[in-house]
Design a protein around this motif. Structure first.
Motif, mmCIF file in Angstrom:
data_model
loop_
_atom_site.group_PDB
_atom_site.id
_atom_site.type_symbol
_atom_site.label_atom_id
_atom_site.label_comp_id
_atom_site.label_asym_id
_atom_site.label_seq_id
_atom_site.Cartn_x
_atom_site.Cartn_y
_atom_site.Cartn_z
ATOM 1 N N HIS A 168 0.812 -1.233 0.000
ATOM 2 C CA HIS A 168 0.000 0.000 0.000
ATOM 3 C C HIS A 168 0.837 1.271 0.000
ATOM 4 C CE1 HIS A 168 -3.275 -2.728 0.611
ATOM 5 N NE2 HIS A 168 -2.693 -3.199 1.699
ATOM 6 N N ILE A 193 1.545 3.150 -2.416
ATOM 7 C CA ILE A 193 0.933 4.182 -3.277
ATOM 8 C C ILE A 193 -0.583 4.156 -3.189
ATOM 9 C CG2 ILE A 193 2.872 4.259 -4.894
ATOM 10 C CD1 ILE A 193 1.056 2.538 -6.809
ATOM 11 N N GLU A 236 -4.448 2.746 -3.501
ATOM 12 C CA GLU A 236 -5.092 2.017 -4.603
ATOM 13 C C GLU A 236 -4.478 2.407 -5.941
ATOM 14 O OE1 GLU A 236 -7.703 -0.399 -5.116
ATOM 15 O OE2 GLU A 236 -6.885 -0.598 -3.087
ATOM 16 N N PRO A 237 -4.067 1.460 -6.762
ATOM 17 C CA PRO A 237 -3.616 1.791 -8.119
ATOM 18 C C PRO A 237 -4.790 2.285 -8.961
ATOM 19 C CG PRO A 237 -2.922 -0.438 -7.494
ATOM 20 C CD PRO A 237 -3.920 0.028 -6.468
ATOM 21 N N LEU A 238 -4.551 3.358 -9.708
ATOM 22 C CA LEU A 238 -5.611 3.938 -10.544
ATOM 23 C C LEU A 238 -5.284 3.833 -12.027
ATOM 24 C CD1 LEU A 238 -6.068 7.229 -8.462
ATOM 25 C CD2 LEU A 238 -7.341 5.083 -8.208
ATOM 26 N N MET A 239 -4.025 3.965 -12.362
ATOM 27 C CA MET A 239 -3.598 3.946 -13.765
ATOM 28 C C MET A 239 -2.258 3.244 -13.875
ATOM 29 S SD MET A 239 -4.402 7.933 -14.753
ATOM 30 C CE MET A 239 -3.917 8.520 -13.126
ATOM 31 N N GLY A 261 -11.476 -0.936 -12.536
ATOM 32 C CA GLY A 261 -11.457 0.390 -13.152
ATOM 33 C C GLY A 261 -10.078 0.969 -13.394
ATOM 34 N N ILE A 262 -9.029 0.223 -13.120
ATOM 35 C CA ILE A 262 -7.685 0.720 -13.422
ATOM 36 C C ILE A 262 -7.537 0.896 -14.929
ATOM 37 C CG2 ILE A 262 -5.220 0.188 -13.309
ATOM 38 C CD1 ILE A 262 -5.849 -1.499 -10.790
ATOM 39 N N SER A 263 -6.971 2.015 -15.307
ATOM 40 C CA SER A 263 -6.826 2.346 -16.715
ATOM 41 C C SER A 263 -5.372 2.143 -17.124
ATOM 42 C CB SER A 263 -7.220 3.811 -16.898
ATOM 43 O OG SER A 263 -7.394 4.125 -18.233
ATOM 44 N N ILE A 280 0.345 4.438 -11.142
ATOM 45 C CA ILE A 280 -0.079 5.664 -10.460
ATOM 46 C C ILE A 280 -1.171 5.313 -9.461
ATOM 47 C CG2 ILE A 280 -1.223 7.897 -10.774
ATOM 48 C CD1 ILE A 280 0.594 6.490 -13.705
ATOM 49 N N GLY A 281 -0.920 5.579 -8.208
ATOM 50 C CA GLY A 281 -1.890 5.257 -7.174
ATOM 51 C C GLY A 281 -2.437 6.498 -6.490
ATOM 52 N N GLU A 282 -3.291 6.265 -5.530
ATOM 53 C CA GLU A 282 -3.940 7.376 -4.821
ATOM 54 C C GLU A 282 -2.962 8.215 -4.006
ATOM 55 O OE1 GLU A 282 -6.899 5.146 -2.665
ATOM 56 O OE2 GLU A 282 -8.503 5.937 -3.921
ATOM 57 N N GLU A 283 -1.847 7.614 -3.609
ATOM 58 C CA GLU A 283 -0.918 8.314 -2.713
ATOM 59 C C GLU A 283 0.445 8.582 -3.343
ATOM 60 O OE1 GLU A 283 -2.448 9.135 -0.118
ATOM 61 O OE2 GLU A 283 -4.058 7.659 0.020
ATOM 62 N N GLY A 284 0.666 8.015 -4.538
ATOM 63 C CA GLY A 284 1.980 8.200 -5.133
ATOM 64 C C GLY A 284 2.169 7.300 -6.333
ATOM 65 N N ILE A 285 3.365 7.287 -6.846
ATOM 66 C CA ILE A 285 3.674 6.577 -8.084
ATOM 67 C C ILE A 285 4.913 5.729 -7.879
ATOM 68 C CG2 ILE A 285 4.448 6.922 -10.472
ATOM 69 C CD1 ILE A 285 2.807 9.422 -10.602
#
Lengths: 337, 337, 337, 337
Positions: free
Chosen positions: D143, D145, D147-150, D220-222, D242-247
């Motif tokens: 954890h 970063i 949740e991973p988003l992209m 939903g990760i892109s 790229i996550g909610e808190e960092g990369i």
């Protein structure tokens, strides 16, 4: 209010500063110029469409009533006389390095300034205005790395002309490290020793290149400063300060990152003029602003010029003797605190 | 000669520009100000000791005979009217983005300017003056990487306020990429599609964040532009151009390198104001210089403002439809070549 | 064919090597172990389910007919005797550093090996097998940077225990630089001088930390080697070789790049064991392979062990005298070319 | 205990694995080989001095009593039959990608394995064993970063041969990203869309190059995945999460840092074989170790092979339709949890 400035010496660096003040900075204007070559002075006035009078010599220029501040950008041996004259006249002075060619000369300026009773002089050590060095200074001052213990630095030029001699590694090159490092760690120098590594084939017969200076400060910080003026690959200024809790290092100059032909990397500057180009602007703007706002310049003082001269003398002696030479810097007068 | 400038709108950005022109740049002076809040305008005159008249409104200010150039730094919806009035009066205009809030409004300005017959307007897209982007542009123009094929970029803010809505990802944020990218590759946009990745928990309910824009240019360059305005870790602008022979990428902002607590790295900016602070200076200095030297501003034109508006409209539509939306930019008038 | 190996000393490093040979590498097997603590030796046999005999001492192990090669991983003072015994028996030896605790002891091994007439001994200087150092070596050997002129290096540990004394900065720490640097530039050492910078508050009273060693090679290469064993921030090995045409530098250990909380960077190792973990594998695999393929080990020789001992002696003397001390290394016997 | 292995297919990759197991890894031995070209099989036995029997075909090899595990390194279309036969015989299988050339074929293997009731199969997706990807995985799982988003990634080859077709950008190239990315974020794929940027002049007429894949996961990760197989400058694998808190981002491969000719940088690999050379070792060692220690392979499963096949099918369809295509992956059987 605009700071009205007179320029003594309209050679390369003088013209650069005139251009800077006229075209880029705010709050200063050139009202007077002089040069041993009067035609050169006149030409500069034309070139930059200056509303400025060409004076026959430094004394006349300094005496001009509308001159608030003087820029001394003549050749080194002439600096002392102009600075002393300006102090006597109570004019502000921005003097390119060296403040004077001897430590004794610098001390005469220090004494004149103290006698006058007000800080008037700023010496043109621009590195203190470089963004990278300023970040280093902030980091050290904020105790990010604890007590500084060592500094490793390097000053590398791609090449030098045939007039460049071994002692100029100190007086022309290391001189910038000499000024900026004691400022960086807020300390004075104590001793210096020089080591001559294997000489590069790219140096002429009369020149020792590279050179390594081992400098010690009063508090015991150990500085290893490499000077290498025929390094071929670029103009490269490195500075790393090792402290009790961590290390900070100068950034590389801003460059796009390229991936091409099996290499990933950035560009290294080849021309020293590009390295501190922003620092020159900030330096002169600060000279103008601080005079206007506080009544005295804010940058490197005559005392700093004196420290540089004393230290350089010891470094040159160490080049000659091969021994550890003492650097004797008197206690800083309260006037310069 | 000094460029005499009037400022319409003395809010945050207006005051920044006034300070810049008064304290940092060369060749311009503020002679007139106005604001819907007259007290604010008066306060600015005092604060910076301006020798400037406070006018009741933009029309009066523009009409003032001693005003050579107008800075439009009012709120967006007021821009169009001021710019049109300035053009009609034959005054130079530096207008902060947006040039107008609609593409139709931008086109009215373009047409007015063409009718007047001389370029008067510069739009405040400062990235073209950023050292990193300029290096990218030079590399591309010199064919270092061959034909550009793709651009990957990202615009990340640590966080945004609760007034920031999904469409502002285009009109406030991506708008800078929209301007700078077509300039970078000398091409126009053709279509855009938007993808919404998983939403960060740090975004408010009404805001889609992050977003990915897939933009295609006329020549076929494929742009993937990430907008992520609650990325938490910093203000971070990334841009990488992939060409047939190699890749160039924006540098990270200048930062000292630190080794501490098992980490080796540099600082990331948190405040967007710091990222392009130098670019703002260079931008305004160029506006002043180019007018003085060539009789017209040299920066982003009304036409660039129009392109930004048309492209932004298509991007917002693409946000709403989820479909690939066409970006219809007419051929560039010869006037703007 | 499998190389049958006996291990003398089943402490931490002995067990690591046993595990390596048994679980990770190819072509070697442990058939014999011994330790002054016989229970420890037995326990290791169980732990790794070795098909190995526990011998009462090094002599018995070396004498065992099925032992082809001996790993000497006992404590330092015991090395010489085991290595000499192995040579006498014509057995291959992999000996952890130091080869012997004195230069005289190393010379006795050198002479014994030359008398035996065949290279049998490899010393455990693993850095030569590190990917980064190998790349440096290739770059230098291929004349990428022209003649090497200077080396700047640093050996930093986060902290050391209270048994670590000032001379161990040489014998335990710098010893690795001593071995790897002369190999890197294919040169021998000539003199050394030690400088003690300001001491970190994190060092115990009896320990001088950090230290800077100025070492000169026969050809004139100037080495500045920092040893800093309470640097707190990490285990960090730096090495930069400055040549006539350019510079090469060790890479940082492989780490993901993180952007988080206003920092962009990589991880620094804290544990020295992680830094050369791959090099240990490659080193021992090479010992096994080269014996099997060429009949003799391919790595650092007894002569290299002797050079390290002579150089370390001079460095310790230089610590004590504060003077430049001569490093007298005889000409390398043809046997070791 | 040594794992006795039979190799089906002694082409380039088969020989590499034989060499690896014989010369570099621990705990495995080659006891059987076969190839449609029997002479090739015999030659390999000689070349590596294997104590191995050459079998006429895969069935005979699999039936051999002393074969514990089978390496399937034949050409792709032959994989399914060999793997199914091995499962039926209860033998462990390490199968190079693809597990089978169709999703249906992969599913047959999955069903056979489940029917047999024990995990026997590992698919040769080596990236999961790469140090960089492992560090990414650890960072995400811990954890670091949020949740991973992209995910932004790129797979670039300097060039490809003329047999390389547009769909191979999926089946030969992207297939590695397909496997490693869902493992990295512990998610399944949902849809894919393909964008064709401007084509590089270095690609042959029949080949679309580069390509950009927009892939969406169930959560939903892109993912934007660039495939560019004639990028000229190097073999380059990029991956940034790229996550909610960092990369977090993959490191560049380990390379010395060079300063030369106005460039500062590292080397980029040109040969893909060098990029994951360590990962191949770790992968096979793990196959051997996990079977010996836990009775089943620990790496990518048949189910992972099936996911790769289904996803690749959708990607190829998306190449053809230009539309967003659904990726329908059934729920993972408990057997594979």
């Amino acid at each position: 209010m605009t700071l009205k400035m007179g320029v003594i010496g309209t050679g390369a660096i003088g013209r650069e500063h005139i251009k800077r003040i006229t075209k880029k900075l705010s709050g200063g204007t050139i009202v007077a110029v002089t040069d041993v070559n009067q035609d050169a002075a006149k030409k500069v006035v034309e070139e930059f469409s200056l509303d400025a009078i060409v004076y026959p010599d430094d004394k006349a220029l300094i005496a001009a009533e509308n001159v608030d501040a003087v820029l001394v950008t003549s050749w080194g041996p002439a600096h002392e006389q102009s600075v002393l004259a300006a102090i006597e006249a109570g004019k502000y002075v921005f003097c390119e390095k060296p403040l004077a060619t001897t430590a004794a000369g610098c001390m005469r300026i220090v004494e004149a300034e103290m006698k006058y009773g007000k800080k008037l002089v700023q010496v043109g050590f621009m590195r203190r205005y470089d963004s990278g060095y300023k970040q280093l200074k902030e980091a050290i001052d904020s105790h990010l790395i604890g007590e500084p213990l060592m500094i490793h630095c390097a000053h590398r030029n791609p090449e030098v002309g045939d007039k460049y001699t071994t002692d100029m590694a100190v007086t022309d090159t290391l001189i910038h490290e000499i000024d900026v490092l004691h400022w960086l760690v807020n300390d004075d120098y104590k001793s210096v020793q020089v080591v001559y590594p294997k000489k590069t084939k790219h140096a002429l017969a009369h020149l020792q290149d590279p050179q390594v200076f081992m400098i010690e400060t009063n508090s015991g910080i150990s500085i290893t400063a490499e000077v290498f003026v025929n390094c071929k690959y670029g103009y490269d200024i490195q500075c790393e300060v090792i402290g009790e809790e961590g290390i900070v290092k100068l950034p590389e100059p801003l460059s796009i990152v390229t991936r091409k032909e099996a290499k990933l990397g950035v560009n290294i500057l080849m021309d020293w003029k590009d390295r501190f180009i922003d620092a020159y602007d900030v330096e002169l703007q600060d000279f103008i602003d601080s005079i206007k706002e506080t009544g005295k310049p804010n940058g490197p003082t005559s005392w700093d010029g004196y420290i540089a001269a004393v230290t350089a003398d010891a470094c040159v002696k160490a080049q000659q003797t091969g021994e550890k030479e003492r650097i004797s810097i008197p206690e800083k007068p309260e006037f310069y605190e």
